[in-house]
Design a protein around this motif. Sequence first.
Motif, PDB file in Angstrom:
ATOM      1  N   SER A   2       0.842  -1.199   0.000  1.00 65.46           N
ATOM      2  CA  SER A   2       0.000   0.000   0.000  1.00 65.46           C
ATOM      3  C   SER A   2       0.877   1.248   0.000  1.00 65.46           C
ATOM      4  CB  SER A   2      -0.936   0.020   1.214  1.00 65.46           C
ATOM      5  OG  SER A   2      -0.198   0.148   2.418  1.00 65.46           O
ATOM      6  N   VAL A   3       0.402   2.279  -0.711  1.00 58.79           N
ATOM      7  CA  VAL A   3       1.076   3.576  -0.756  1.00 58.79           C
ATOM      8  C   VAL A   3       0.015   4.660  -0.671  1.00 58.79           C
ATOM      9  CG1 VAL A   3       3.009   2.722  -2.143  1.00 58.79           C
ATOM     10  CG2 VAL A   3       1.007   3.697  -3.285  1.00 58.79           C
ATOM     11  N   SER A   4       0.439   5.857  -0.313  1.00 61.25           N
ATOM     12  CA  SER A   4      -0.490   7.003  -0.305  1.00 61.25           C
ATOM     13  C   SER A   4       0.244   8.214  -0.866  1.00 61.25           C
ATOM     14  CB  SER A   4      -1.012   7.290   1.107  1.00 61.25           C
ATOM     15  OG  SER A   4       0.042   7.542   2.000  1.00 61.25           O
ATOM     16  N   GLY A   5       0.342   8.251  -2.170  1.00 64.00           N
ATOM     17  CA  GLY A   5       1.006   9.377  -2.809  1.00 64.00           C
ATOM     18  C   GLY A   5       2.170   8.942  -3.677  1.00 64.00           C
ATOM     19  N   ASP A   6       2.539   9.837  -4.595  1.00 67.83           N
ATOM     20  CA  ASP A   6       3.603   9.521  -5.543  1.00 67.83           C
ATOM     21  C   ASP A   6       4.965   9.398  -4.884  1.00 67.83           C
ATOM     22  OD1 ASP A   6       2.001   9.321  -7.785  1.00 67.83           O
ATOM     23  OD2 ASP A   6       2.091  11.473  -8.214  1.00 67.83           O
ATOM     24  N   GLY A   7       5.182  10.092  -3.759  1.00 65.89           N
ATOM     25  CA  GLY A   7       6.445   9.964  -3.054  1.00 65.89           C
ATOM     26  C   GLY A   7       6.701   8.539  -2.603  1.00 65.89           C
TER      27      GLY A   7
END
Length: 335
Positions: free
Chosen positions: A170-175
């Motif tokens: 899981s990720v939350s954002g392009d960073g």
Amino acid sequence: MKKLIFFIVCLLFLGACNSDLGEDSSTGSADSSNENESGDGYPKENIQVTIPYSAGGGTDTFARAAAGPIEEEFGQSLVINNKPGASGETGATAIANSEPDGYNLGFVALLDFALLPNIKDTTYNYDDFDFLASFTESSSVMLAGEDTGFDSLEGLVEYAKKHPGEVSVSVSGDGHKYILMQLEQEAGVEFTTTSYSGGGESLNAVAGGHVDASIISQSFVQQAEDQGLKTLAISNEERVDNLDHVPTFVESGYNVTAVDARIMVAPKETPDDKVDTLIQKLDNVGESGALEEPIRDLGDTYHYKSGEEVEEFVESAVSRIEEVVEGNEDTFDTE
């Protein structure tokens, strides 16, 4: 009679001298006043500070925490204006296009700010800004779910090599996508990425077993470990003091580094004397340590840099991003 005349002449001479001295003193005072108005008097009015993200987000929360000590040093109020949109592009463009008079500044989050021009055509570029100072360094970590059996980064990578695409992250954002992309390139593996709108949702996904792992801000580590999750690695080049039990990706042999920072910027063409004054005053705040505790309370790491040092910091980040992202632009959210 002669004595009387001599006495009167002396009085007239002394009066003339005093008159000349008075004129010189008055002129000097006026000159001093003008000098203060053009130099030491800045800033003389409130400063507008644009935040390219929503109220309540990480950069906004930091800016409001930092405002007090900065206002005390500046002798003026910081008027914070949130201008979210297009992953920060709307607000960054507003800063770049604002009047470069020393009364229009902004805070940007380095990773989003530096990534955007590398993955899409943007309405701003890096050379549209003067980089004044940064007070924070915030790394991201890789978490593994409690029931995955991944107790180390090496174990997760070994499994991912044998089972391409099976490990979900899981990720939350392009960073966070950028960090995961670095690991894929360095380790020669492929993950399946699931995007969430915020760190809280991303944490819930890995804690609830919906994904195997997560790339998430270091500020979530305590909460994650309280729920039994394992922190495998951190994206700083060196271990972070308040998370010194977490190894770096570099320690495991993978050149995966990414440090976010909240950077105060001014539009290019802001007069040099005002830029110098801003940096000097921000240095006073940075050296005072007044923001160390508030920044730690936000879950970030306090690290102050300004002027040429922060410019080199940005240039280094941009160079690394260009190297990693080239040819993979379609991986990122560009809407």
